[in-house]
Scaffold this active site. Structure first.
Site, PDB file in Angstrom:
ATOM      1  N   TYR A  13      36.091  44.680  38.666  1.00 41.16           N
ATOM      2  CA  TYR A  13      36.486  44.377  37.291  1.00 41.16           C
ATOM      3  C   TYR A  13      36.858  45.636  36.507  1.00 41.16           C
ATOM      4  O   TYR A  13      37.621  45.564  35.556  1.00 41.16           O
ATOM      5  CB  TYR A  13      35.350  43.633  36.576  1.00 41.16           C
ATOM      6  CG  TYR A  13      35.284  42.188  36.989  1.00 41.16           C
ATOM      7  CD1 TYR A  13      36.053  41.229  36.333  1.00 41.16           C
ATOM      8  CD2 TYR A  13      34.501  41.781  38.060  1.00 41.16           C
ATOM      9  CE1 TYR A  13      36.025  39.907  36.722  1.00 41.16           C
ATOM     10  CE2 TYR A  13      34.461  40.453  38.454  1.00 41.16           C
ATOM     11  CZ  TYR A  13      35.229  39.516  37.783  1.00 41.16           C
ATOM     12  OH  TYR A  13      35.208  38.211  38.166  1.00 41.16           O
ATOM     13  N   ASN A  92      29.997  49.282  42.186  1.00 43.18           N
ATOM     14  CA  ASN A  92      28.984  48.574  41.416  1.00 43.18           C
ATOM     15  C   ASN A  92      27.652  49.339  41.401  1.00 43.18           C
ATOM     16  O   ASN A  92      27.290  49.988  42.374  1.00 43.18           O
ATOM     17  CB  ASN A  92      28.801  47.151  41.944  1.00 43.18           C
ATOM     18  CG  ASN A  92      28.966  47.056  43.438  1.00 43.18           C
ATOM     19  OD1 ASN A  92      29.658  47.876  44.039  1.00 43.18           O
ATOM     20  ND2 ASN A  92      28.324  46.092  44.042  1.00 43.18           N
ATOM     21  N   THR A 133      29.474  52.529  35.001  1.00 49.53           N
ATOM     22  CA  THR A 133      28.407  52.857  34.061  1.00 49.53           C
ATOM     23  C   THR A 133      27.222  53.399  34.844  1.00 49.53           C
ATOM     24  O   THR A 133      26.770  52.768  35.793  1.00 49.53           O
ATOM     25  CB  THR A 133      27.928  51.598  33.325  1.00 49.53           C
ATOM     26  OG1 THR A 133      29.051  51.050  32.686  1.00 49.53           O
ATOM     27  CG2 THR A 133      26.875  51.929  32.304  1.00 49.53           C
ATOM     28  N   LEU A 222      26.037  54.318  27.465  1.00 47.48           N
ATOM     29  CA  LEU A 222      24.840  53.477  27.367  1.00 47.48           C
ATOM     30  C   LEU A 222      24.568  53.126  25.910  1.00 47.48           C
ATOM     31  O   LEU A 222      24.204  51.996  25.580  1.00 47.48           O
ATOM     32  CB  LEU A 222      23.607  54.203  27.943  1.00 47.48           C
ATOM     33  CG  LEU A 222      23.637  54.583  29.426  1.00 47.48           C
ATOM     34  CD1 LEU A 222      22.274  55.128  29.845  1.00 47.48           C
ATOM     35  CD2 LEU A 222      24.001  53.397  30.280  1.00 47.48           C
ATOM     36  N   LYS A 268      28.354  37.145  16.208  1.00 49.63           N
ATOM     37  CA  LYS A 268      28.475  35.726  16.508  1.00 49.63           C
ATOM     38  C   LYS A 268      27.201  35.293  17.234  1.00 49.63           C
ATOM     39  O   LYS A 268      26.940  35.729  18.361  1.00 49.63           O
ATOM     40  CB  LYS A 268      29.716  35.532  17.384  1.00 49.63           C
ATOM     41  CG  LYS A 268      30.116  34.132  17.604  1.00 49.63           C
ATOM     42  CD  LYS A 268      31.469  33.818  16.896  1.00 49.63           C
ATOM     43  CE  LYS A 268      31.781  32.335  16.912  1.00 49.63           C
ATOM     44  NZ  LYS A 268      30.832  31.477  16.215  1.00 49.63           N
ATOM     45  N   PHE A 273      23.618  36.953  25.160  1.00 48.47           N
ATOM     46  CA  PHE A 273      24.681  37.734  25.796  1.00 48.47           C
ATOM     47  C   PHE A 273      24.486  37.788  27.300  1.00 48.47           C
ATOM     48  O   PHE A 273      23.370  37.680  27.805  1.00 48.47           O
ATOM     49  CB  PHE A 273      24.793  39.144  25.191  1.00 48.47           C
ATOM     50  CG  PHE A 273      23.563  40.026  25.354  1.00 48.47           C
ATOM     51  CD1 PHE A 273      23.216  40.591  26.571  1.00 48.47           C
ATOM     52  CD2 PHE A 273      22.755  40.309  24.243  1.00 48.47           C
ATOM     53  CE1 PHE A 273      22.110  41.414  26.709  1.00 48.47           C
ATOM     54  CE2 PHE A 273      21.637  41.126  24.368  1.00 48.47           C
ATOM     55  CZ  PHE A 273      21.313  41.675  25.605  1.00 48.47           C
ATOM     56  N   CYS A 277      27.127  44.472  32.010  1.00 48.41           N
ATOM     57  CA  CYS A 277      26.810  45.775  31.393  1.00 48.41           C
ATOM     58  C   CYS A 277      25.617  45.788  30.436  1.00 48.41           C
ATOM     59  O   CYS A 277      24.766  46.661  30.541  1.00 48.41           O
ATOM     60  CB  CYS A 277      28.025  46.289  30.644  1.00 48.41           C
ATOM     61  SG  CYS A 277      29.241  46.997  31.745  1.00 48.41           S
TER      62      CYS A 277
HETATM   63  C1  UDX Z   1      30.872  45.118  27.172  1.00 47.62           C
HETATM   64  C2  UDX Z   1      31.376  46.122  26.146  1.00 47.62           C
HETATM   65  O1  UDX Z   1      31.904  45.408  25.001  1.00 47.62           O
HETATM   66  C3  UDX Z   1      32.436  47.027  26.764  1.00 47.62           C
HETATM   67  O2  UDX Z   1      32.846  48.024  25.834  1.00 47.62           O
HETATM   68  C4  UDX Z   1      31.864  47.683  28.007  1.00 47.62           C
HETATM   69  O3  UDX Z   1      32.846  48.474  28.646  1.00 47.62           O
HETATM   70  C5  UDX Z   1      31.347  46.635  28.974  1.00 47.62           C
HETATM   71  O4  UDX Z   1      30.386  45.785  28.322  1.00 47.62           O
HETATM   72  P1  UDX Z   1      31.794  42.831  28.181  1.00 47.62           P
HETATM   73  O5  UDX Z   1      30.450  42.716  28.806  1.00 47.62           O
HETATM   74  O6  UDX Z   1      32.996  42.648  29.030  1.00 47.62           O
HETATM   75  O7  UDX Z   1      31.963  44.277  27.516  1.00 47.62           O
HETATM   76  O8  UDX Z   1      31.916  41.762  26.996  1.00 47.62           O
HETATM   77  P2  UDX Z   1      31.519  41.720  25.447  1.00 47.62           P
HETATM   78  O9  UDX Z   1      32.695  41.238  24.703  1.00 47.62           O
HETATM   79  O10 UDX Z   1      30.920  42.972  24.979  1.00 47.62           O
HETATM   80  O11 UDX Z   1      30.437  40.540  25.419  1.00 47.62           O
HETATM   81  C6  UDX Z   1      29.167  40.675  26.036  1.00 47.62           C
HETATM   82  C7  UDX Z   1      28.338  39.436  25.819  1.00 47.62           C
HETATM   83  O12 UDX Z   1      27.937  39.314  24.449  1.00 47.62           O
HETATM   84  C8  UDX Z   1      29.072  38.132  26.148  1.00 47.62           C
HETATM   85  O13 UDX Z   1      28.193  37.253  26.817  1.00 47.62           O
HETATM   86  C9  UDX Z   1      29.457  37.596  24.786  1.00 47.62           C
HETATM   87  O14 UDX Z   1      29.627  36.217  24.790  1.00 47.62           O
HETATM   88  C10 UDX Z   1      28.257  38.020  23.963  1.00 47.62           C
HETATM   89  N1  UDX Z   1      28.557  38.133  22.524  1.00 47.62           N
HETATM   90  C11 UDX Z   1      29.442  39.070  22.079  1.00 47.62           C
HETATM   91  C12 UDX Z   1      27.910  37.301  21.619  1.00 47.62           C
HETATM   92  O15 UDX Z   1      27.104  36.454  22.007  1.00 47.62           O
HETATM   93  N2  UDX Z   1      28.186  37.427  20.282  1.00 47.62           N
HETATM   94  C13 UDX Z   1      29.060  38.358  19.802  1.00 47.62           C
HETATM   95  O16 UDX Z   1      29.255  38.413  18.584  1.00 47.62           O
HETATM   96  C14 UDX Z   1      29.719  39.198  20.728  1.00 47.62           C
HETATM   97  P1  ADP Z   2      32.580  46.610  38.381  1.00 49.33           P
HETATM   98  O1  ADP Z   2      32.391  45.516  37.364  1.00 49.33           O
HETATM   99  O2  ADP Z   2      31.748  47.832  38.067  1.00 49.33           O
HETATM  100  O3  ADP Z   2      34.008  46.948  38.633  1.00 49.33           O
HETATM  101  P2  ADP Z   2      32.499  45.113  40.897  1.00 49.33           P
HETATM  102  O4  ADP Z   2      31.316  44.626  41.653  1.00 49.33           O
HETATM  103  O5  ADP Z   2      33.469  44.141  40.315  1.00 49.33           O
HETATM  104  O6  ADP Z   2      31.924  46.077  39.759  1.00 49.33           O
HETATM  105  O7  ADP Z   2      33.351  46.094  41.828  1.00 49.33           O
HETATM  106  C1  ADP Z   2      32.834  47.142  42.585  1.00 49.33           C
HETATM  107  C2  ADP Z   2      33.576  47.215  43.923  1.00 49.33           C
HETATM  108  O8  ADP Z   2      33.192  48.410  44.592  1.00 49.33           O
HETATM  109  C3  ADP Z   2      33.276  46.053  44.877  1.00 49.33           C
HETATM  110  O9  ADP Z   2      34.478  45.376  45.193  1.00 49.33           O
HETATM  111  C4  ADP Z   2      32.675  46.765  46.131  1.00 49.33           C
HETATM  112  O10 ADP Z   2      33.109  46.172  47.353  1.00 49.33           O
HETATM  113  C5  ADP Z   2      33.237  48.168  45.987  1.00 49.33           C
HETATM  114  N1  ADP Z   2      32.467  49.200  46.703  1.00 49.33           N
HETATM  115  C6  ADP Z   2      31.139  49.444  46.641  1.00 49.33           C
HETATM  116  N2  ADP Z   2      30.801  50.506  47.403  1.00 49.33           N
HETATM  117  C7  ADP Z   2      31.950  50.961  47.967  1.00 49.33           C
HETATM  118  C8  ADP Z   2      32.280  52.048  48.861  1.00 49.33           C
HETATM  119  N3  ADP Z   2      31.345  52.899  49.303  1.00 49.33           N
HETATM  120  N4  ADP Z   2      33.566  52.193  49.232  1.00 49.33           N
HETATM  121  C9  ADP Z   2      34.523  51.344  48.777  1.00 49.33           C
HETATM  122  N5  ADP Z   2      34.283  50.323  47.932  1.00 49.33           N
HETATM  123  C10 ADP Z   2      33.020  50.125  47.530  1.00 49.33           C
END
Ligand code: UDX
Ligand code: ADP
Length: 463
Positions: A13, A92, A133, A222, A268, A273, A277
């Protein structure tokens, strides 16, 4: 130093969308995204870019433009490392499920494996960029491994945390609030920082590119997530008080959000949540604070997670108590399973925990999510290990469409704020449900007035 070849380890992701945008905006840089997961790479290479493994609005167009030109997806990890001047680590870093720090510390085994592989393969100097992260001071561990196991080549480590939010990843990458790059304060470190600044400057205003030392950069990531999660837990805490006092949490959020010092975003109230992350990053923060003996700091941030867990449990409990204290054998429809709208990601989604609680109460769940399928839903439940996969299978049906999910149900629970939920034919849904027909809107997205007029008993969060 001008970067001409980038390798990104991890096609998930974070790595996938980030590299797709870098490739789109920097046609002179060859960007290769590698992953051990062959199926994932095959999906990224699918001739139809609608089949790429991650659903993000706008992403398939970016991939269609750059893939094959200067964006490549491959399983040849070593070749890509060898060729590149700059290597992003985007693997990851889940919370540890074993041993010391279990349930708290980040599991850095994938990061360490990457570092060892980079050290072994590299025959020329490299800049290694932490994108995932990570806990503070991970860069030190990576550096240690690289310097002690390498072939005598020189490595510079940078921290370049990703702030994209899922569902808006492409927009966040194209127009970031800021880019943060942390590096060594030495001259060599500054050269490495500048090399990465130049990459982003292809489309981001230099005034928005912040450079700091490594530890500030790692801790800022963080902290940003902890602050955002804290806002959600704060408003959720107030939502429970609103339910007792007759205040409406949406009105309270609006009233406080108009204070320019507070601001309207992330207020909201919800079922809690989720996402990969927030919880993980706060746990990291708590773990580091504890490691330094800062117990008050640790407890302060730990409370954000305690509140979030409470909010999820409270939602499930409310369904049970409202349905006359029993959901045993009752059909309950779930609308939504993803942790937020516009993503197919389900990691730490509140839906998983609410489902688990309701299955403990012997409810029969029927789930519909526009982007999440049966395998993922069952695997999320099984991962909790609360019961056998067969038992989960028995209590859980994944529906093809929302009307099927809701047909004959005693109650509907909205777990994700997908836009399409607002536009369903709610009269038709009502007609096909058991009466009284309850709706528990865990996202406060439905039109309460309209639903009540149809005949539903509507229960939102915080009112
Ligand atoms: C978060 C950070 O926003 C992003 O900067 C970081 O890189 C990764 O973590 P993400 O987890 O993709 O991003 O989504 P985010 O929009 O932050 O929402 C996190 C959770 O909080 C979701 O479950 C969302 O539904 C919830 N949320 C968010 C609420 O319940 N209320 C709000 O007002 C905002
Ligand atoms: P993120 O949300 O941090 O991007 P994901 O789990 O979606 O996390 O993606 C992490 C990717 O890293 C996975 O597709 C996993 O297969 C890959 N991965 C983990 N360890 C290795 C490695 N040593 N070499 C190549 N790919 C790796």
């Amino acid at each position: 130093m001008k970067i001409t070849k980038i390798c990104c380890i991890g096609a998930g992701y974070v790595g996938g969308p980030t590299m797709a945008v870098i490739a789109q905006k920097c046609p002179d840089i060859k960007v290769t995204v590698v992953d051990l997961n062959e199926a994932r790479i095959a999906a990224w290479n699918d001739p139809d870019t609608n089949n790429i493994p991650i659903y993000e609005p706008g992403l398939s167009d970016v991939v269609a433009e750059a893939r094959g030109r200067n964006l490549f997806f491959s399983t040849e990890v070593e070749k890509a490392i060898d060729e590149a001047e700059m290597i992003f680590i985007s693997v990851n870093t889940p919370t540890k499920t074993y041993g010391s720090g279990k349930g708290m510390a980040a599991d850095l085994k994938y990061i360490e494996l990457c570092a060892r592989q980079i050290a072994r393969v590299s025959k020329s100097n490299k800049i290694v960029v932490e994108k995932s992260t990570l806990p503070v001071r991970t860069a030190e561990a990576i550096k240690n491994i690289l310097d002690n196991t390498g072939n005598g080549v020189r490595f510079q480590i940078l921290s370049n945390p990703e702030f994209l939010a899922e569902g808006t990843a492409v927009q966040d990458l194209l127009n970031p609030d800021r880019i943060l790059i942390g590096g060594d304060t030495t001259e060599e470190g500054q050269h490495a920082i500048n090399a990465l600044v130049d990459v982003y400057a292809n489309w981001v205003d230099r005034a928005r590119i912040l450079t700091t030392n490594l530890w500030s950069s790692e801790l800022s990531k963080l902290t940003a997530n902890a602050f955002l999660a804290q806002r959600v837990s704060s408003i959720n805490a107030l939502s429970e008080l609103c339910e007792k006092t007759g205040a409406d949490v949406n009105e309270v959020a609006k009233a406080i959000g108009m204070d320019s010092r507070i601001g309207p975003k992330f207020l909201k109230a919800s079922v809690g949540f989720g996402g990969s992350c927030f919880q993980k990053d706060i746990l990291n923060l708590v773990y580091i604070a504890k490691a330094y003996g800062l117990n008050e700091v640790a407890d302060y941030w730990g409370q954000v997670i305690i509140m979030n867990d409470h909010q999820k449990r409270r939602f499930a409990h409310k369904i049970v108590t409202t349905l006359y204290n029993t959901v045993s054998g009752k059909k309950i429809a779930f609308l939504g399973w993803a942790f937020k709208k516009d993503t197919n990601d389900t990691r730490e989604s509140a839906a998983i925990y609410v489902a688990d609680d309701l299955i403990n109460e012997q409810a029969e769940l029927h789930v519909f999510d526009p982007k999440v399928g049966e395998n993922q839903i069952l695997s999320d439940l099984n991962y909790l290990d609360s019961r056998t996969p067969e038992e989960n299978r028995k209590q859980m049906t994944v529906a093809e469409n929302p009307y099927e999910a809701c047909k004959g149900a005693h109650a509907i629970a909205v777990l994700t704020e997908w836009d399409e939920f607002r536009n369903y034919d709610w009269k038709k849904i009502y007609d096909n449900m058991m009466k009284p027909a309850f709706v528990f809107d865990g996202r406060n997205i439905l039109d309460a007035k309209k639903l009540t007029e149809i005949g539903f008993v509507y229960k939102g969060i915080g009112s």
